[in-house]
Structures are given as C-alpha cells and as structure tokens.
Design a protein around this motif. Structure first.
Motif, PDB file in Angstrom:
ATOM      1  N   ARG A 203       0.887  -1.185  -0.012  1.00  0.00           N
ATOM      2  CA  ARG A 203       0.204   0.012  -0.035  1.00  0.00           C
ATOM      3  C   ARG A 203       0.767   1.162   0.147  1.00  0.00           C
ATOM      4  O   ARG A 203       2.190   1.341   0.479  1.00  0.00           O
ATOM      5  N   SER A 204       0.322   2.290  -0.677  1.00  0.00           N
ATOM      6  CA  SER A 204       1.155   3.378  -0.716  1.00  0.00           C
ATOM      7  C   SER A 204       1.191   4.558   0.317  1.00  0.00           C
ATOM      8  O   SER A 204      -0.026   4.460   1.284  1.00  0.00           O
ATOM      9  N   GLU A 205       2.061   5.377   0.432  1.00  0.00           N
ATOM     10  CA  GLU A 205       2.268   6.302   1.661  1.00  0.00           C
ATOM     11  C   GLU A 205       0.865   7.183   1.966  1.00  0.00           C
ATOM     12  O   GLU A 205       0.603   7.480   3.051  1.00  0.00           O
ATOM     13  N   ARG A 208      -1.625   5.848   4.252  1.00  0.00           N
ATOM     14  CA  ARG A 208      -1.120   5.485   5.810  1.00  0.00           C
ATOM     15  C   ARG A 208      -2.193   5.668   7.091  1.00  0.00           C
ATOM     16  O   ARG A 208      -2.524   4.887   7.572  1.00  0.00           O
ATOM     17  N   ALA A 209      -2.882   6.687   6.803  1.00  0.00           N
ATOM     18  CA  ALA A 209      -3.968   7.049   7.805  1.00  0.00           C
ATOM     19  C   ALA A 209      -4.920   6.252   7.877  1.00  0.00           C
ATOM     20  O   ALA A 209      -5.271   5.577   9.035  1.00  0.00           O
ATOM     21  N   ILE A 210      -5.628   5.827   6.625  1.00  0.00           N
ATOM     22  CA  ILE A 210      -6.603   4.992   6.758  1.00  0.00           C
ATOM     23  C   ILE A 210      -6.197   3.497   7.096  1.00  0.00           C
ATOM     24  O   ILE A 210      -7.091   2.589   7.625  1.00  0.00           O
ATOM     25  N   THR A 211      -5.015   3.251   6.712  1.00  0.00           N
ATOM     26  CA  THR A 211      -4.529   1.713   6.837  1.00  0.00           C
ATOM     27  C   THR A 211      -4.443   1.602   8.415  1.00  0.00           C
ATOM     28  O   THR A 211      -4.674   0.608   8.873  1.00  0.00           O
ATOM     29  N   SER A 212      -3.828   2.455   9.226  1.00  0.00           N
ATOM     30  CA  SER A 212      -3.378   2.379  10.409  1.00  0.00           C
ATOM     31  C   SER A 212      -4.652   2.618  11.202  1.00  0.00           C
ATOM     32  O   SER A 212      -4.982   1.749  12.083  1.00  0.00           O
ATOM     33  N   LEU A 228       5.195   1.742   4.384  1.00  0.00           N
ATOM     34  CA  LEU A 228       4.137   1.865   2.979  1.00  0.00           C
ATOM     35  C   LEU A 228       5.281   2.258   2.010  1.00  0.00           C
ATOM     36  O   LEU A 228       6.385   2.697   2.096  1.00  0.00           O
ATOM     37  N   LYS A 229       4.747   1.890   0.790  1.00  0.00           N
ATOM     38  CA  LYS A 229       5.762   2.182  -0.542  1.00  0.00           C
ATOM     39  C   LYS A 229       5.520   3.715  -0.792  1.00  0.00           C
ATOM     40  O   LYS A 229       4.244   4.326  -0.746  1.00  0.00           O
TER      41      LYS A 229
END
Lengths: 286, 286
Positions: A203-205, A208-212, A228-229
C-alpha cells in the motif's frame, strides 16, 4: 451426525433431481450475504464439512466438472501450484475456477489452511531464544495477511476479473477490511513474547492514515513500524520489500520472522530467519 | 454421469447404515492390492472423482474425522503447509493422515497435481530462447521426481513410519522404482529442445550402477550427467546440491531449470533460472 448425513443426502438428492445450471448458479455466485445466512444456520463443524463436500459433488453433477482434466485446469491442482510457487506471473484466476476459489475462501478451507500455517509460526515463535533487547521484529504483510479484502474480491469474481486499481483503492480508503483472525492471533502472541511487529505493505504512503485506522479498528495495536511504499515508487514488490528489510537490519533490528500471502513478501535477502506463506488463490504480485 | 451419481448415493447409503468402524478400516489401510482392484473396476474419471469424495465423506461419517480440527491435524492443510514450505523438519507423516496420504498418492490427485507442475515447466521450457551451444542444462532430482518409490512407501505406511535406511537402500538396490510419467514427459521434451538433463541425487555413489540401470529401464536416456553423493559425505542436502550446481555453473553450464520434490532440491544459490517443486507428502529432507 445424523444432521450431517441428512444434509449430505439432501445435497445428493438435489444434485440428482435439479438441473446442473441451478447448481452452477448457486455455487458460482456465493454472495457474502448468502454465505452469512448459511453460516448462521449451520454450526461451525457443519460449515467446515459442507464446503469440501460441495466441491466433491461438483465434478459429479457438472457436465464435465471444473475439477476434471478435460474441462481446463483442475482448480485444486492450480491452487497448489500457486502456493508452491510453481505458477508465477499469472494475471487472473482461471474463469472456470471462480466457484472453486469462492468456496475455498468463504468456506472453512481457507481458514483451516491459515490456521495450520499460524500454528506453525506460533510454535516457532514460542521456541525462539529471545535476546529481549527490543530489537527483535517480525515482519507482517497487510493485504490478505493481516487484513482480508475478501469483501471486495467476493464482489469482483474472486480474482477472475483483472485487477482494477481505481476500484480497489476506493475500497481501501473505506478502511473496512477485516482482520484475518489467525494472523491477529500470531500478532498478539508475538507482542506478548516481546517480539515487535513491523507492517511492511505494498500500500502506498497516502494510504497510511486509513490503513493505520483500519488495523486499529480490527484489533491490531502495539506495532513498531508501518512501512508503506513511497508515492511513485518504481520497482518490483520483491525489490521494495527486501530493500525495506535490509534497512531494518541495517538499523539494528533482527528479523526473526516474516509472514505474507505472496512469495514476493518472502523472497529476496534478507528474508528473515523464518518465513511463512499464507494461502492466497485470488491474486499474484510479482 | 448416472454411474457416478449412483456410486455417490451408494456411498452415502453405506455411510448411513454401516458402522463407522468399517469405514475407518477400509479407508485407513488402503493396501496396494485393494487399490489395484478398485482401479480395475473404475475408469479413470470415476477414480479421480471418487478419491476426493471419500475424503469429503470422512468427516461426515467418522466420529470426529481426520479432517476435523478436533481430531488432530487436518490432513489437507498439513499437506499444503508441507508443499508451501511452512512445515519444515518433520520426521514422519502424522499417523492420523496415513489414509489421507495413501489415497492422495494412489488416487488421481497426486498425478493431477504433478501434471499441472510439469505443464508449467514445459511451457516455460518451450518459451526459452536457447543459445543452442550445448551448455544449457536442467537439473532433475531422482527420488519422487524422476523415479517413484511409491511401491516401497505403500508398504511402509506412506511416510508414517520413521525412515529406515537399511530397508530403503535394499529396495533401491532392486532397481525396481517406476518412472514418474509427468517428469519423464518433461525430460523428453527438454532433450528434444536441446536442453541437457543432469540428474542430481542424494543417492550415494555406490548406487550409481543400479540407479543408472533403473533410469534406463524406465525410459530415461540421453542425460548429460548423473551426480551422486560421495560415500561418507557429511552435510545437508541443500549444501550438497547447491554445491554441485555451483560446480556445474563453474564448468560453464547454464542451469535453465531445476525440478525436485523437496525444497532442499531447490533452495541454495545457484538455484537455476527457474525452479519447480513437485508434490511429496511422504517425507522431508532438510
């Protein structure tokens, strides 16, 4: 037990009397809702037993059967070839295997296969002699390892449709992916042992927020890093991930374990002291 | 097809009326003779379909079922974990999986899984741009890759008994192992393409003559080298095999492919440009 035999007999009767097309339809398009409803009716044991049964019936009731050698690729052998890294660089699941992969993923089979992998990982982790200096990490992939995107893939042919980055990324931004319970069990075990989890994802940078948030919502907490990528990264998944592992090592971390659903999560030095490959018959990332 | 459904219904009827113990007995102890008799009665398609069916029935009719999570390891998940290199350093097949492994090996499943791997290898070989200078080789393992020792293992619990070097070597010296037809197909394809096969085996140098005779008798001919382990070699299989591949490379050969049934046939640089892992749920060599 009588309930199970009754179920089996009912299935056989249905196979004998109804048209193959009806079977095809109900098997090929198992919606998440239909599966939930079925799951609510059946207890855990019956659900586990019913899924392989349906597949055993398929070649018997189908006109040729997707598992038969004459009707294209045998789906179980195709899946094994994927998992053992014999099949590489494939773009989509064979169209004739949509029903097979759907049942594999939604029935008890995928969960059971994942459980055996994680049992092995937990046994390995428990046997480690840890230095306990806070430098020991375990690398976790995210998609189809820590979080499941099955709700997305169930609506997109279980991997039979070509990957659509636009719709997939829209789904990711909902933050609604669900935890893979076996992986979360490993994650928590490692934290309790003092091994620090590091997420390493394609997943790309900008995700970040939604992944976290998605990870926290699904019960993950206490990770050391979320890697992240970078936006615009050009290169292979193996190149990116092995490069990040190298950086971890150079920063003084010891990678005691590494788990992912793709061989590209695992291959490329430094791999980590021990690697674990979770099943994923839905897509290939090279 | 009607024949198949009739068979299924008969099986269900038997499951419902006869005792579970009878099923256990007939499924857990598939003698080579019983399988041959069954095979003679059933045509190829029915045999392929019947084997997974029996396994699907097991958890339904057994008191717990070897595939159920409560009765120890689920054998199909165990096999997948072996093939994907998640399960390592195991000594014997779980006792409860003897029937499962026996059916896997003797039914159509093992052959079908091997066929998909070899189809992939043949496609890869046909796509190679060969220099045609006679330096391109393909490494073949022997046991459970080029030759099958199934006749031996069928009499020794399909891997559930601890390995017995004395009795196994006595069997090897009979020279009666049979070709794995899929591998032989790949071997012949490569010879026809101008790629030279090299056998690389954990068998020892004192088994050279009988191994060579056995291979010829089973339809292999035209190999470039037959590399066996020196008498008294100490070290791992990975160490021996990667060392021999290194020597091949140093001698000017180009290893375009490498096929074996063990991960120790495949891992360890130089691996070869492309590797293929054939199934083997009967034993592990580290």
């Amino acid at each position: 037990m009588a309930k199970l035999v009754a179920l089996l007999v009912a299935l056989v009767a249905a196979a004998g009397s109804s048209s193959c097309a009806a079977w095809e339809l109900s098997i090929r398009m198992p919606t998440a809702r239909a599966v939930e409803e079925a799951a609510a009716r059946l207890d855990d044991e019956i659900r586990d037993a019913a899924a392989p049964l349906i597949h055993a019936l398929r070649p018997l009731v189908g006109s040729a059967g997707e598992l038969g050698r004459r009707a294209g690729v045998p789906c179980d052998s195709w899946r094994l070839a994927v998992e053992a890294y014999n099949k590489r660089d494939w773009k989509t699941v064979p169209a004739s295997c949509e029903g097979y992969v759907g049942h594999y993923m939604l029935g008890g089979h995928y969960r059971r296969d994942s459980r055996v992998v994680v049992d092995e990982a937990v046994a390995y982790a428990e046997g480690l002699e840890l230095a306990g200096n806070g430098r020991e990490v375990w690398v976790f992939d995210i998609d189809e390892t820590s979080l499941s995107n099955l709700p997305y893939y169930a609506e997109h042919g279980f991997g039979t449709e070509p990957f659509n980055a636009t719709s997939f990324n829209a789904y990711v931004m909902e933050g609604s992916a669900v935890a893979l319970p076996e992986t979360r069990r490993l994650f928590r075990k490692l934290v309790s042992l003092g091994v620090k989890p590091v997420f390493l994802t394609g997943r790309s940078e900008d995700q970040r927020a939604i992944t976290s948030a998605n990870l926290r919502r699904q019960g993950y907490s206490g990770w050391e890093k979320l890697l992240l990528k970078p936006i615009g990264f050009k290169g292979t998944a193996i190149g990116f991930k092995s490069g990040e592992r190298r950086k971890l090592q150079d920063a003084g971390y010891v990678i005691v374990g590494n788990i992912g659903d793709q061989w590209s999560d695992i291959l490329g030095a430094p791999e980590g002291a021990r690697t674990f490959k979770l099943p994923d018959p839905m897509y290939y990332i090279g």
